[in-house]
Design an enzyme around this catalytic site. Structure first.
Site, PDB file in Angstrom:
ATOM      1  N   PRO A  89       0.811  -1.210   0.000  1.00 27.41           N
ATOM      2  CA  PRO A  89       0.000   0.000   0.000  1.00 27.41           C
ATOM      3  C   PRO A  89       0.845   1.261   0.000  1.00 27.41           C
ATOM      4  O   PRO A  89       1.593   1.513   0.948  1.00 27.41           O
ATOM      5  CB  PRO A  89      -0.838  -0.123   1.275  1.00 27.41           C
ATOM      6  N   GLU A  90       0.754   2.000  -1.084  1.00 24.01           N
ATOM      7  CA  GLU A  90       1.376   3.313  -1.155  1.00 24.01           C
ATOM      8  C   GLU A  90       0.252   4.339  -1.059  1.00 24.01           C
ATOM      9  O   GLU A  90      -0.878   3.981  -0.738  1.00 24.01           O
ATOM     10  CB  GLU A  90       2.184   3.453  -2.455  1.00 24.01           C
TER      11      GLU A  90
END
Length: 311
Positions: free
Chosen positions: A10-11
């Site tokens: 997850p960015e």
DNA sequence: AGGATAGCCTGCGGGC
DNA sequence: TGCCCGCAGGCTATCC
């Protein structure tokens, strides 16, 4: 190159999608119960910054969820009385609403909340789970304290970063521009996927020394970062294996990756072969034709294994 | 200042 | 079939 499609990663776009689904799903709700199942996954501090044993009150028990905010890759659930829980998803963290209705949502659950929704009084479970435990929770007496301490170490949010701010963040830096983008103190929210994607979009060689970019290049890079992240959010983020937002929806942006995970394949712009290398200890993919070689910072690690760079 | 390296951690897939 | 091992990566710490 081997197809591995690893991890959740997850960015900023994925975290923003989680934020939006939480905002839609539980904001306005009352936290009836909160429990921490693994105490080493949460750190609680008082107003002076002294570490406390985490109590359910620290995890917002009894509070009304007023908003869910994000800075870079980090989230915070904020109660109307000011209490805040910061959530960092790390590599494999998830926040799920009604996990029982979602596949592969069991195991590695570290915190759980019971929330009564405002409209219909329905009661939902919210869980934080993180198999690899690179993420965590941090609780604060008030949101301002979180901003003044933990989040003050982060640079400006990448989604809205200005040309001036990026110029300032990169100036004088002798490291490769990609390494600077991955440094959350420069700007917050860019990880390995979107660093490569943004540099491709900006036409910049990832090895270029950060401080050597001229004004036009920084402008292009700023624009590229913001557009890449915005489009990824609109696509619901990138689901490489099993990233899901809080409601269980996957993203679709992985289908639009131009370079990430595509070493050895054809460049979508020029048709040439994309190269892979290791930069700042991160796998990196770029197009040697479209991403100019001006002012290159020669990495000691050249293109890695032959199989990674060509077919 | 920044690079290199190790460590944290699990799941997956390749190879034997 | 099943085991071992390499690898993925956000972030920190430590040493150079």
């Amino acid at each position: 190159m081997r197809e591995r499609n690893n991890g959740l990663m997850p960015e900023l776009p994925e975290v923003e999608c989680v934020r939006r689904s939480l905002e839609k799903g539980i904001v306005g709700g009352r936290v009836l119960q909160a429990e921490l199942l693994r105490c080493d996954m949460c750190e609680s501090v008082d107003a002076r910054g002294c570490v406390l044993d985490t109590k359910s009150e620290h995890l917002l028990r009894g509070g009304d969820l007023e908003r869910v905010v994000r800075h870079g890759k980090q989230l915070a659930m904020v109660a109307s009385d000011g209490r805040a829980v910061c959530i960092h998803l790390g590599m494999t963290g998830q926040v799920l609403v009604n996990p029982a209705a979602q596949p592969r949502s069991e195991g590695h659950v570290h915190a759980r909340w019971t929330v009564r929704l405002p409209k219909d009084g329905r009661i939902v479970q919210v869980v934080f789970r993180d198999p690899r435990r690179f993420g965590g929770l941090w609780t604060f007496e008030n949101y301002e304290h979180l901003r003044r301490t933990r989040w003050s170490a982060l640079g400006p949010d990448a989604l809205t970063i200005s040309v001036d701010a990026l110029t300032q963040g990169l100036s004088g830096r002798v490291c490769a521009v990609k390494a600077a983008l991955l440094d959350q103190r420069t700007l917050a929210g860019v990880g390995n996927i979107y660093a490569d994607e943004a540099l491709f979009r900006a036409g910049l060689d990832p090895r270029t020394r950060a401080g050597k970019l001229d004004d036009a290049q920084v402008r292009r890079l700023t624009q590229a970062i913001r557009e890449t992240l915005k489009q990824a959010i609109e696509s619901g983020g990138s689901t490489l294996r099993d990233y899901r937002d809080a409601t269980g929806s996957p993203g679709a942006y992985q289908e639009r990756h131009a370079v990430y995970g595509r070493a050895g394949k054809a460049c979508t712009r020029c048709g040439g072969t994309l190269l892979g290398l290791i930069l700042a200890q991160r796998s990196t993919v770029y197009c040697p034709t479209c991403q100019s070689k001006d002012a290159v910072h020669r990495a000691k690690n050249g293109p890695r294994a032959a199989g990674l760079s060509t077919f």
